[in-house]
Design a protein around this motif. Structure first.
Motif, short mmCIF file in Angstrom:
data_model
loop_
_atom_site.label_atom_id
_atom_site.label_comp_id
_atom_site.label_asym_id
_atom_site.label_seq_id
_atom_site.Cartn_x
_atom_site.Cartn_y
_atom_site.Cartn_z
N ASN A 104 0.81 -1.22 0.00
CA ASN A 104 0.00 0.00 0.00
C ASN A 104 0.84 1.27 0.00
O ASN A 104 0.30 2.37 0.14
CB ASN A 104 -0.96 0.01 1.20
CG ASN A 104 -0.22 -0.14 2.53
OD1 ASN A 104 1.00 -0.05 2.60
ND2 ASN A 104 -0.98 -0.39 3.58
N PHE A 105 2.15 1.14 -0.16
CA PHE A 105 3.01 2.33 -0.23
C PHE A 105 4.03 2.09 -1.35
O PHE A 105 4.87 1.19 -1.27
CB PHE A 105 3.74 2.59 1.08
CG PHE A 105 4.50 3.89 1.11
CD1 PHE A 105 3.90 5.05 1.55
CD2 PHE A 105 5.82 3.94 0.67
CE1 PHE A 105 4.61 6.26 1.56
CE2 PHE A 105 6.53 5.14 0.67
CZ PHE A 105 5.92 6.30 1.13
N PHE A 106 3.95 2.93 -2.40
CA PHE A 106 4.85 2.80 -3.55
C PHE A 106 5.89 3.91 -3.46
O PHE A 106 5.55 5.10 -3.46
CB PHE A 106 4.06 2.89 -4.85
CG PHE A 106 3.13 1.72 -5.05
CD1 PHE A 106 3.56 0.60 -5.76
CD2 PHE A 106 1.86 1.72 -4.51
CE1 PHE A 106 2.71 -0.49 -5.93
CE2 PHE A 106 1.01 0.64 -4.68
CZ PHE A 106 1.45 -0.48 -5.39
N TYR A 107 7.14 3.50 -3.38
CA TYR A 107 8.21 4.45 -3.09
C TYR A 107 8.41 5.46 -4.21
O TYR A 107 8.85 6.59 -3.96
CB TYR A 107 9.50 3.69 -2.78
CG TYR A 107 9.39 2.86 -1.52
CD1 TYR A 107 9.39 3.47 -0.27
CD2 TYR A 107 9.25 1.47 -1.57
CE1 TYR A 107 9.26 2.73 0.90
CE2 TYR A 107 9.13 0.73 -0.41
CZ TYR A 107 9.13 1.36 0.82
OH TYR A 107 8.99 0.62 1.96
N LYS A 108 8.11 5.09 -5.45
CA LYS A 108 8.24 6.05 -6.55
C LYS A 108 7.32 7.24 -6.38
O LYS A 108 7.66 8.36 -6.78
CB LYS A 108 7.90 5.35 -7.89
CG LYS A 108 9.00 4.51 -8.48
CD LYS A 108 8.53 3.88 -9.78
CE LYS A 108 8.06 4.88 -10.78
NZ LYS A 108 7.64 4.29 -12.07
N ASP A 109 6.16 7.02 -5.79
CA ASP A 109 5.12 8.05 -5.75
C ASP A 109 5.51 9.27 -4.94
O ASP A 109 4.92 10.34 -5.11
CB ASP A 109 3.82 7.46 -5.18
CG ASP A 109 3.20 6.42 -6.09
OD1 ASP A 109 3.69 6.26 -7.23
OD2 ASP A 109 2.25 5.74 -5.67
N HIS A 110 6.48 9.13 -4.04
CA HIS A 110 6.77 10.24 -3.12
C HIS A 110 8.23 10.70 -3.18
O HIS A 110 8.63 11.56 -2.40
CB HIS A 110 6.42 9.82 -1.69
CG HIS A 110 5.02 9.30 -1.54
ND1 HIS A 110 3.93 10.14 -1.51
CD2 HIS A 110 4.53 8.04 -1.46
CE1 HIS A 110 2.83 9.42 -1.40
NE2 HIS A 110 3.16 8.13 -1.37
N LEU A 111 9.00 10.15 -4.12
CA LEU A 111 10.40 10.53 -4.21
C LEU A 111 10.55 12.01 -4.60
O LEU A 111 11.53 12.66 -4.21
CB LEU A 111 11.11 9.63 -5.23
CG LEU A 111 12.64 9.67 -5.25
CD1 LEU A 111 13.22 9.33 -3.89
CD2 LEU A 111 13.18 8.71 -6.31
N HIS A 112 9.59 12.54 -5.33
CA HIS A 112 9.68 13.94 -5.77
C HIS A 112 9.55 14.92 -4.60
O HIS A 112 9.87 16.11 -4.75
CB HIS A 112 8.57 14.24 -6.80
CG HIS A 112 7.19 14.22 -6.24
ND1 HIS A 112 6.49 13.04 -6.02
CD2 HIS A 112 6.37 15.23 -5.83
CE1 HIS A 112 5.30 13.32 -5.52
NE2 HIS A 112 5.20 14.63 -5.39
#
Length: 592
Positions: free
Chosen positions: A509-517
């Motif tokens: 339920n947490f995708f690391y790509k989604d928040h790298l920005h």
């Protein structure tokens, strides 16, 4: 590619067969067996417990370093709510170098240890960095290198020296050019200790006739079988101390019952077995309690009664049925024990190991701004990306001044990475069939075939280093000393990097790509042009997610010139001239 995948899976099968996990050979008393059948049985009897420790007695700095450790100091850091003690190799900064404001943390790849960063005095990434003035630390994650389990300083000391001896022995066996035996590999890689476990019972051949009908079991034998079966089913019902999810536990229980059913196939008892199987399956899907424990014990006894009847009264009789039944349970329990021993995934590294190391290093080095610099190779870089993403999501300031990643990505979907060879293990059923990948043992066993004519497995070397990029002796040391055993749980999580949206946490339920920005930490991402494990396009896939003013991308190698494979960025012969200065230039900009 298909040929390579076939070779790897064959090697995996051979290694998993060679490195046999040895099971306890204790014989329970009849009194113990009887207690298993009572409804008042406490489920906690089968739960593995973590033991508490006295923090004052935990070792911090090991005064007598094991011989395998070539750092200036060896430190150990405790992990909260865990028996693991993580090894930290420390290198003092050179007095002749410029004074630095931040310590430097090095993180290794999956299934590797600190040796990859310090192969020799002439080829040592860690020594180079300390020579540039950085107080340098290498973290060995749980299960890697000299990291050990222990409750006291003496435990840690003894375990560290034992591991060092095992790693040296592994190297010597492979250097002699002989394939290590199963016993050698057990000793070398410490899958289990021979002092705690004895040899497994070999399964008898199905249908073999030994000249006379095996006599039916005694009461003592029956009690033993009931005890073992009940214990196994209870552990499955408890999700194997938290290792298995509900769906994976169902896969494992189905697997066990399938193995037992094969023993009774084509016999008149098969229908009775299926009736008991249905009841057991329903119980194993119910939350554990003392009442269920009693019912499992009763059904275990009925199943053992069927086994006994099959051995003495079925026509034709099922020869050696009890022995084969007991062997089936023994083999299955070995697999469960191995799962519990290697019970961690990427999130354990991310949430427990790396934060514990960062906190310890900052406390020891005491930088003015409370931050450090970090470099991660392969999975080490993945961990750093994941940290930046997590802190960005939470709106918190990480304790990282700057980050360098070497051959790392959060998303491999656009590339032809050879890590796709792990995809068959993305299926929980497949992963549980191979609960660990003994990478170190596999490479040690394969080394004679990859380094000498006819070079049957020479393609393995190209995954690590491009042709002529590493000194042959250093490549040999890397292959024989740098790799460890990888848990299936870790592989299961890493394979999510080949799915839509890239790497995610264990819960999905947490995708690391989604928040790298959202990260505010400058990143230097380095790729090798001949890297078959993390190709340049995979590295770029992650770099483009970082704010442009914080991201720097650098590709090393070119057609017709020196080529850089996966490890050449760290230990290749040209790295000290081309890669290291690039990293120092970047770190200099942010060591303020």
């Amino acid at each position: 590619m298909a040929s390579i995948q076939s070779d790897v899976l064959s090697a995996l099968h051979i290694a998993s067969s060679t490195i046999r996990l040895l099971a306890p050979n204790s014989v329970p008393s009849r009194a113990t067996a009887c207690r298993l059948r009572f409804p008042s049985l406490s489920p906690s009897l089968f739960r593995l417990r973590a033991f508490s420790t006295d923090a004052a007695d935990l070792i911090v700095k090991l005064p007598d370093k094991p011989s395998i450790c070539t750092a200036d100091e060896l430190h150990y850091v405790s992990v909260n709510n865990s028996v693991w003690r993580l090894a930290l190799w420390r290198y003092h900064p050179s007095p002749q170098a410029p004074s630095r404001n931040h310590p430097l943390l090095l993180l290794s790849g999956v299934g590797t240890n600190a040796i990859g960063y310090d192969l020799s005095p002439e080829s040592s990434f860690a020594r180079y960095m300390s020579g540039q003035g950085f107080e340098t630390w290498i973290l060995e994650l749980r299960g890697a290198g000299l990291s050990v389990k222990g409750s006291t300083s003496e435990d840690v000391k003894q375990s560290a020296h034992a591991k060092s001896d095992q790693m040296k022995a592994a190297s010597e066996i492979a250097r002699n050019g002989t394939l290590p035996s199963g016993k050698d590999l057990n000793n070398i890689y410490n899958v289990v200790s021979e002092s705690e476990f004895s040899s497994a019972i070999e399964e008898s051949e199905s249908g073999a006739v030994n000249g006379e009908l095996t006599r039916f079991a005694t009461v003592w034998d029956e009690t033993k079988l009931v005890t073992r079966l009940t214990e196994t089913l209870m552990r499955l019902s408890e999700r194997v101390s938290g290792f298995l999810s509900e769906s994976q536990s169902k896969v494992m229980s189905t697997k066990l019952l399938d193995q037992i059913s094969k023993l009774l196939m084509d016999s008149s008892l098969f229908e009775r077995f299926n009736e008991i199987r249905g009841k057991l399956s329903a119980l194993l899907e119910t939350r554990q309690n003392s009442g269920i424990a009693g019912q499992i014990g009763d059904l275990s006894e009925k199943l053992v009664d069927i086994i006994e009847e099959g051995q003495r009264s079925v026509s034709p009789p099922l020869f050696n049925l009890q022995e084969r039944f007991f062997s089936t349970l023994e083999d299955f329990q070995k697999q469960l024990d191995l799962m519990v021993m290697y019970d961690w995934d990427l999130d354990h590294y991310l949430e427990e190991d790396v934060p514990a190391a960062i906190e310890y290093i900052i406390k020891e080095s005491n930088p003015k701004d409370g931050k450090l610099l970090a470099i991660g190779h392969s999975m080490g870089g993945i961990l750093l990306y994941a940290m930046l993403s997590r802190f960005g999501f939470e709106g918190k300031e990480p304790r990282l001044g700057a980050v360098v990643t070497l051959a790392s990505s959060l998303d491999y979907t656009s590339s032809k990475s050879t890590l796709k060879l792990l995809l068959p293990l993305a299926d929980p059923a497949q992963a549980l069939n191979v609960p660990v990948v003994p990478l170190g043992a596999m490479l040690a066993a394969a080394y004679p075939l990859s380094s000498r004519p006819p070079y049957v497995l020479s393609w393995l070397n190209t995954l690590i280093s491009a042709e002529d990029m590493m000194d042959p002796e250093l490549l040999k040391k890397l292959v024989l000393n740098n790799f460890c055993t990888i848990p299936a749980k870790l592989i299961l999580q890493l394979t999510t990097a080949f799915r839509d949206r890239g790497l995610c946490n264990r819960n999905g339920n947490f995708f690391y790509k989604d928040h790298l920005h959202k990260s505010k930490v400058p990143v230097l991402a380095i790729a090798g042009d001949y890297d078959l494990i993390c190709p340049p396009e995979a590295v770029q896939e992650t770099v483009k997610l970082i704010p442009e003013h914080l991201a720097t991308y650098k590709l090393f190698g070119q057609p017709g010139g020196p080529r850089y494979a996966h490890y050449d960025l760290v230990g290749g012969r040209l790295a000290v001239e081309q890669v290291y200065p690039c990293i120092i230039e970047f770190l200099n900009q942010h060591d303020k």
